[in-house]
Design a protein around this motif. Structure first.
Motif, short mmCIF file in Angstrom:
data_model
loop_
_atom_site.label_atom_id
_atom_site.label_comp_id
_atom_site.label_asym_id
_atom_site.label_seq_id
_atom_site.Cartn_x
_atom_site.Cartn_y
_atom_site.Cartn_z
N ALA A 1 66.42 11.79 52.37
CA ALA A 1 67.87 11.91 52.57
C ALA A 1 68.20 13.27 53.17
CB ALA A 1 68.61 11.71 51.26
N LEU A 2 67.56 14.31 52.65
CA LEU A 2 67.79 15.67 53.15
C LEU A 2 67.48 15.76 54.64
CD1 LEU A 2 68.42 18.67 52.56
CD2 LEU A 2 66.00 18.95 52.01
N CYS B 1 78.93 18.22 53.57
CA CYS B 1 79.31 17.84 52.20
C CYS B 1 78.15 17.13 51.51
CB CYS B 1 80.51 16.89 52.22
SG CYS B 1 82.08 17.70 52.01
N ASN B 2 77.53 16.20 52.23
CA ASN B 2 76.41 15.47 51.64
C ASN B 2 75.24 16.40 51.34
OD1 ASN B 2 77.98 13.21 51.82
ND2 ASN B 2 76.71 12.16 53.32
N PHE C 1 72.08 25.35 43.00
CA PHE C 1 73.52 25.49 42.79
C PHE C 1 74.18 26.50 43.72
CE2 PHE C 1 72.10 24.21 38.39
CZ PHE C 1 72.38 22.87 38.60
N GLU C 2 73.54 27.62 43.96
CA GLU C 2 74.16 28.63 44.82
C GLU C 2 74.27 28.12 46.25
OE1 GLU C 2 76.35 31.72 45.68
OE2 GLU C 2 75.73 31.17 43.67
N LEU D 1 73.67 17.04 47.67
CA LEU D 1 72.24 16.90 47.44
C LEU D 1 71.65 18.18 46.86
CD1 LEU D 1 69.71 15.17 47.69
CD2 LEU D 1 69.51 15.91 50.06
N TYR D 2 72.10 19.33 47.35
CA TYR D 2 71.62 20.60 46.80
C TYR D 2 72.00 20.72 45.31
CZ TYR D 2 70.87 22.12 51.66
OH TYR D 2 70.45 22.22 52.96
#
Length: 195
Positions: free
Chosen positions: A35-36, A60-61, A72-73, A65-66
């Motif tokens: 997906a990435l 956004c996607n 998170f950052e 995914l991240y």
């Protein structure tokens, strides 16, 4: 197959959305690595050919995914970038989605009050846009964070939030949300008994 056809035809305008859609399908199927690749391809292509809205949704996607991967950052940075760019360009759905992702990231990091603020902002934006399904999903995320706070006032707000989401799910016939909604109801009842 759509990607191969668009590539063979040299149709870059169709290629970016194909990558975006395939990335979404792969993410839903539990293949975040592939997906990435497709989200990144959609982002690069759409920026190169000037498809700003597609680029914003691809970004956004990527942010979502991240967050899923625990980056998170990076997720926060991407979501903040999308929010700012989408607001500047008037792409309200992308801005709303970015705000919801900021709420998700804050919640996953344990910043529950910040998460609630983002979720309430996203919920308001999505309701204004008539995005009932997206608003219901964000509403459930908000209820989960309120439950995590385990404060008496938060439990009252969680109950009210659950009722509002339940009404939307019923009215809009969003049946695939029912299991999660019922699980939240059970958690609410347990939290009320513990309070």
């Amino acid at each position: 197959q759509s990607i191969a056809i668009a590539r063979d035809l040299g149709d870059s305008g169709s290629l970016a959305p194909c990558h975006l859609n395939l990335g979404g399908a792969l993410y839903s199927a539990g293949d975040p690595a592939r997906a990435l690749e497709h989200y990144e391809a959609a982002f690069r292509l759409s920026r190169r050919i000037g498809r700003t809205t597609t680029a914003l949704f691809a970004q956004c996607n990527l942010a979502n995914l991240y967050a899923y991967l625990g980056l998170f950052e990076r997720a926060r940075h991407e979501a903040e970038t999308v929010r700012a760019d989408a607001q500047r360009l008037g792409v309200k759905p992308a801005a709303a989605q970015a705000v919801a992702i900021l709420g998700d990231v804050a919640g996953r990091r344990g910043s529950f009050d910040e998460a609630i603020g983002h979720f309430e902002d996203a919920l308001s934006r999505m309701q204004e846009l008539g995005q009932a399904r997206e608003a219901a999903e964000v509403g459930m995320e908000r209820v989960e964070v309120l439950l995590a706070l385990a404060r008496p006032a938060a439990l009252v707000a969680a109950e009210q939030g659950w009722q509002a989401v339940s009404a939307v799910v019923s009215e809009q016939r969003i049946g695939d949300f029912e299991p999660r909604l019922q699980l939240l109801r059970a958690r609410l009842l347990l939290a009320r008994d513990d309070a």
